[in-house]
Write a protein that holds these residues in place. Sequence first.
Motif, PDB file in Angstrom:
ATOM      1  N   GLY A   1       0.799  -1.213   0.000  1.00 41.63           N
ATOM      2  CA  GLY A   1       0.000   0.000   0.000  1.00 41.63           C
ATOM      3  C   GLY A   1       0.830   1.260   0.000  1.00 41.63           C
ATOM      4  N   VAL A   2       0.135   2.377   0.190  1.00 39.74           N
ATOM      5  CA  VAL A   2       0.778   3.678   0.134  1.00 39.74           C
ATOM      6  C   VAL A   2       1.182   4.120   1.537  1.00 39.74           C
ATOM      7  CG1 VAL A   2      -1.415   4.911   0.320  1.00 39.74           C
ATOM      8  CG2 VAL A   2       0.540   6.036  -0.751  1.00 39.74           C
ATOM      9  N   ASN A   3       2.313   4.743   1.648  1.00 40.27           N
ATOM     10  CA  ASN A   3       2.769   5.335   2.900  1.00 40.27           C
ATOM     11  C   ASN A   3       2.254   6.771   2.964  1.00 40.27           C
ATOM     12  OD1 ASN A   3       4.319   6.620   4.958  1.00 40.27           O
ATOM     13  ND2 ASN A   3       5.920   5.059   4.729  1.00 40.27           N
ATOM     14  N   SER A   4       1.567   7.124   4.062  1.00 40.65           N
ATOM     15  CA  SER A   4       0.970   8.460   4.169  1.00 40.65           C
ATOM     16  C   SER A   4       2.009   9.567   4.047  1.00 40.65           C
ATOM     17  CB  SER A   4       0.216   8.596   5.494  1.00 40.65           C
ATOM     18  OG  SER A   4       1.091   8.390   6.593  1.00 40.65           O
TER      19      SER A   4
ATOM     20  N   SER B   1      -0.648  10.958  -4.187  1.00 38.75           N
ATOM     21  CA  SER B   1      -1.932  11.651  -4.098  1.00 38.75           C
ATOM     22  C   SER B   1      -2.977  10.821  -3.372  1.00 38.75           C
ATOM     23  CB  SER B   1      -2.462  11.976  -5.504  1.00 38.75           C
ATOM     24  OG  SER B   1      -1.553  12.753  -6.246  1.00 38.75           O
ATOM     25  N   THR B   2      -3.992  11.533  -2.854  1.00 37.69           N
ATOM     26  CA  THR B   2      -5.230  10.916  -2.393  1.00 37.69           C
ATOM     27  C   THR B   2      -6.353  11.353  -3.315  1.00 37.69           C
ATOM     28  OG1 THR B   2      -4.614  10.749  -0.061  1.00 37.69           O
ATOM     29  CG2 THR B   2      -6.954  10.845  -0.556  1.00 37.69           C
ATOM     30  N   ILE B   3      -7.131  10.388  -3.786  1.00 37.77           N
ATOM     31  CA  ILE B   3      -8.337  10.674  -4.560  1.00 37.77           C
ATOM     32  C   ILE B   3      -9.507  10.347  -3.646  1.00 37.77           C
ATOM     33  CG2 ILE B   3      -9.683  10.079  -6.607  1.00 37.77           C
ATOM     34  CD1 ILE B   3      -6.986   9.288  -7.925  1.00 37.77           C
ATOM     35  N   LEU B   4     -10.253  11.369  -3.242  1.00 34.32           N
ATOM     36  CA  LEU B   4     -11.245  11.246  -2.176  1.00 34.32           C
ATOM     37  C   LEU B   4     -12.667  11.345  -2.705  1.00 34.32           C
ATOM     38  CD1 LEU B   4     -12.077  11.186   0.841  1.00 34.32           C
ATOM     39  CD2 LEU B   4     -11.800  13.689   0.838  1.00 34.32           C
ATOM     40  N   PHE B   5     -13.437  10.274  -2.509  1.00 31.75           N
ATOM     41  CA  PHE B   5     -14.886  10.314  -2.668  1.00 31.75           C
ATOM     42  C   PHE B   5     -15.436  10.617  -1.274  1.00 31.75           C
ATOM     43  CE2 PHE B   5     -13.317   7.802  -6.141  1.00 31.75           C
ATOM     44  CZ  PHE B   5     -14.172   8.051  -7.209  1.00 31.75           C
ATOM     45  N   LYS B   6     -15.893  11.833  -1.048  1.00 31.58           N
ATOM     46  CA  LYS B   6     -16.118  12.301   0.314  1.00 31.58           C
ATOM     47  C   LYS B   6     -17.402  11.759   0.926  1.00 31.58           C
ATOM     48  CE  LYS B   6     -18.177  16.749  -1.082  1.00 31.58           C
ATOM     49  NZ  LYS B   6     -18.023  18.226  -0.973  1.00 31.58           N
ATOM     50  N   SER B   7     -17.370  11.645   2.234  1.00 35.68           N
ATOM     51  CA  SER B   7     -18.502  11.138   3.001  1.00 35.68           C
ATOM     52  C   SER B   7     -19.707  12.057   2.851  1.00 35.68           C
ATOM     53  CB  SER B   7     -18.109  11.030   4.477  1.00 35.68           C
ATOM     54  OG  SER B   7     -19.185  10.551   5.249  1.00 35.68           O
ATOM     55  N   GLY B   8     -20.901  11.458   2.879  1.00 35.23           N
ATOM     56  CA  GLY B   8     -22.129  12.231   2.789  1.00 35.23           C
ATOM     57  C   GLY B   8     -22.619  12.460   1.376  1.00 35.23           C
ATOM     58  N   VAL B   9     -21.880  11.956   0.389  1.00 31.36           N
ATOM     59  CA  VAL B   9     -22.243  12.143  -1.014  1.00 31.36           C
ATOM     60  C   VAL B   9     -22.453  10.773  -1.657  1.00 31.36           C
ATOM     61  CG1 VAL B   9     -21.486  13.001  -3.265  1.00 31.36           C
ATOM     62  CG2 VAL B   9     -20.932  14.283  -1.179  1.00 31.36           C
ATOM     63  N   THR B  10     -23.475  10.656  -2.500  1.00 34.44           N
ATOM     64  CA  THR B  10     -23.657   9.465  -3.323  1.00 34.44           C
ATOM     65  C   THR B  10     -23.272   9.818  -4.751  1.00 34.44           C
ATOM     66  OG1 THR B  10     -25.407   8.538  -1.935  1.00 34.44           O
ATOM     67  CG2 THR B  10     -25.299   7.773  -4.207  1.00 34.44           C
ATOM     68  N   TYR B  11     -22.167   9.259  -5.199  1.00 37.31           N
ATOM     69  CA  TYR B  11     -21.614   9.566  -6.518  1.00 37.31           C
ATOM     70  C   TYR B  11     -22.231   8.661  -7.584  1.00 37.31           C
ATOM     71  CZ  TYR B  11     -17.949  12.251  -4.146  1.00 37.31           C
ATOM     72  OH  TYR B  11     -17.265  13.170  -3.388  1.00 37.31           O
TER      73      TYR B  11
ATOM     74  N   LYS C   1       1.231   5.572  -8.730  1.00 34.67           N
ATOM     75  CA  LYS C   1       2.372   5.326  -7.854  1.00 34.67           C
ATOM     76  C   LYS C   1       2.177   6.122  -6.573  1.00 34.67           C
ATOM     77  CE  LYS C   1       7.424   5.265  -7.635  1.00 34.67           C
ATOM     78  NZ  LYS C   1       8.689   5.546  -8.364  1.00 34.67           N
ATOM     79  N   ASN C   2       2.137   5.409  -5.459  1.00 35.61           N
ATOM     80  CA  ASN C   2       1.935   6.042  -4.156  1.00 35.61           C
ATOM     81  C   ASN C   2       0.614   6.820  -4.130  1.00 35.61           C
ATOM     82  OD1 ASN C   2       4.565   5.109  -3.633  1.00 35.61           O
ATOM     83  ND2 ASN C   2       5.462   7.061  -4.279  1.00 35.61           N
ATOM     84  N   VAL C   3      -0.473   6.113  -4.373  1.00 36.03           N
ATOM     85  CA  VAL C   3      -1.792   6.746  -4.453  1.00 36.03           C
ATOM     86  C   VAL C   3      -2.770   6.011  -3.547  1.00 36.03           C
ATOM     87  CG1 VAL C   3      -3.774   7.238  -5.952  1.00 36.03           C
ATOM     88  CG2 VAL C   3      -1.448   7.646  -6.776  1.00 36.03           C
ATOM     89  N   GLU C   4      -3.599   6.792  -2.851  1.00 38.00           N
ATOM     90  CA  GLU C   4      -4.686   6.263  -2.041  1.00 38.00           C
ATOM     91  C   GLU C   4      -6.008   6.685  -2.670  1.00 38.00           C
ATOM     92  OE1 GLU C   4      -5.850   6.489   2.628  1.00 38.00           O
ATOM     93  OE2 GLU C   4      -5.789   8.407   1.556  1.00 38.00           O
ATOM     94  N   ILE C   5      -6.896   5.712  -2.898  1.00 39.15           N
ATOM     95  CA  ILE C   5      -8.258   6.015  -3.338  1.00 39.15           C
ATOM     96  C   ILE C   5      -9.164   5.772  -2.142  1.00 39.15           C
ATOM     97  CG2 ILE C   5     -10.135   5.452  -4.910  1.00 39.15           C
ATOM     98  CD1 ILE C   5      -6.656   4.455  -5.882  1.00 39.15           C
TER      99      ILE C   5
ATOM    100  N   THR D   1      -3.391   2.043  -2.420  1.00 37.55           N
ATOM    101  CA  THR D   1      -4.350   1.638  -1.393  1.00 37.55           C
ATOM    102  C   THR D   1      -5.756   2.023  -1.829  1.00 37.55           C
ATOM    103  OG1 THR D   1      -2.790   1.814   0.450  1.00 37.55           O
ATOM    104  CG2 THR D   1      -5.123   2.003   0.979  1.00 37.55           C
ATOM    105  N   LEU D   2      -6.651   1.058  -1.802  1.00 38.02           N
ATOM    106  CA  LEU D   2      -8.077   1.295  -2.023  1.00 38.02           C
ATOM    107  C   LEU D   2      -8.766   1.046  -0.698  1.00 38.02           C
ATOM    108  CD1 LEU D   2     -10.594   1.700  -3.841  1.00 38.02           C
ATOM    109  CD2 LEU D   2     -10.523  -0.765  -4.297  1.00 38.02           C
ATOM    110  N   ARG D   3      -9.336   2.099  -0.113  1.00 40.41           N
ATOM    111  CA  ARG D   3      -9.938   1.926   1.210  1.00 40.41           C
ATOM    112  C   ARG D   3     -11.351   2.481   1.245  1.00 40.41           C
ATOM    113  NH1 ARG D   3     -10.541   6.458   4.250  1.00 40.41           N
ATOM    114  NH2 ARG D   3      -9.205   8.278   3.844  1.00 40.41           N
ATOM    115  N   GLY D   4     -12.164   1.837   2.059  1.00 43.16           N
ATOM    116  CA  GLY D   4     -13.518   2.300   2.278  1.00 43.16           C
ATOM    117  C   GLY D   4     -13.628   3.073   3.571  1.00 43.16           C
ATOM    118  N   SER D   5     -14.835   3.097   4.118  1.00 41.51           N
ATOM    119  CA  SER D   5     -15.116   3.845   5.337  1.00 41.51           C
ATOM    120  C   SER D   5     -15.472   2.882   6.460  1.00 41.51           C
ATOM    121  CB  SER D   5     -16.284   4.808   5.099  1.00 41.51           C
ATOM    122  OG  SER D   5     -16.739   5.365   6.315  1.00 41.51           O
TER     123      SER D   5
END
Length: 447
Positions: A45-48, A80-90, A102-106, A147-151
């Motif tokens: 995964g990605v290192n913060s 980078s972080t690509i953020l689908f933000k909380s409270g929104v239905t995309y 490379k070194n990306v968090e979704i 890293t692909l992470r949920g909530s």
Amino acid sequence: MHFTPAVALVTLASASAASAGLTSYLAPAALAALSLFTKPVPNTGVNSKWITKTFTVPHTPGADDSPAVIAALANFTANSTILFKSGVTYNIWTPIVFSNLKNVEIAMEGNLTLPTDVATVQGIVGASVSCSPLDYDAHSPIGTNVTLRGSLDPRTGWIDSHGPQWWDTMNQVNRPHLINFGVTNGVIKNMKIVDSIAWNFAVSSSNNLHAYGNYIDVRQRPGGGFPFNTDGFGAGGKNLLIEDNVIMNGDDCVTVGSGGQNVVFRNSYCYGGHGLSIGSLGKGGSVASVHDILIENVIMDNELYGARFKSWTGGAGIAQNITWRNIVVKNVPFPIYVTQNYWDQNLGPKPNTTGGTNTLVDNFTFENFSGTLRDTPYVEGTCISDPCWYFVEGATGHETIIFDLYPGTATNIKAKNINIRTETGVKPQVMCDPSTVSSSYSRLLAY
């Protein structure tokens, strides 16, 4: 959007306690085994510390949100972080291909919904290079440190594919794979998926992957159609650790295909599907290679199979060094099933099984199985032929173990500490021709 607010991401221990009294169902040895961790977690995964910028995905009500992500990707493929933000239905109405990362968090903190119109999805899949709405490979150079992470919030972070409208009509034309994840040094964690149309996670292109804490709910609805081909993890990659997942679906909980090497699947709960599978291998005479696989500490609840190996007649290659251990089965008709006669009922009648080559099997171990074998009459949801595709000629329905093998193709198959009882109280049986197995032994205890 369909939510299951009462269900949070859980480890196996909490999943078993919440699942129809399974805790009282487990033997003490099996309970102790649930906390075992036999291999270290890989460095994935990605290192913060590498993250230097964040792209927050915008949302337009009533419109497709995919184009905004696609347009921005060129500037966020590294650190980078690509953020689908909380409270929104995309609205993910067209596929998104993430390549050269490379070194990306979704971060999937918001909800995602796929198109609700079947014809729209079929048109996209039929015309697309990628058949996955979320593709982290798509035949492009594979990403590194992704890293692909949920909530962790049970109310958000869901991906809804609206699968029942496909299942109810048995529509299997141009179905999408939900997530294709082919990276080196990857993490998939805390993802929540509901009502997938078909396959969930495809990770067979990955090398050095850790997938944990994920929740898949693709259960058949009361009175609804069966969720065909909704495999949990397709894991034909290398150096994969898949653990602490809840998978409720209509096909393999995990399936390790050709190319699978050093794969561990453990500490998980599976419901309603087709087992802990190796294969299918050797279709169309292809040469398969699977080796060094460990599957352990898993509860199999109302699955068709427990431990399962499947290869096609006429295949070639080898499956070697594969272990299933500490497996609890509840209402499972085929707790341990090995066949070199696999076939696809959608492709016509069962093929002629005389002659030809077969995928070799070597050093298979089945150890510490407990629970109940379903030996009362039933018709499983994928049965669309007569006899059903899972019919075994000569079987009584009371078999704890079925080894359907060809002479000279199998060596060193071991089954020990198998403590499985039938629902009817009939003594469990084993179906195996000893002449097909070399240097093997079977020790069945506590019947």
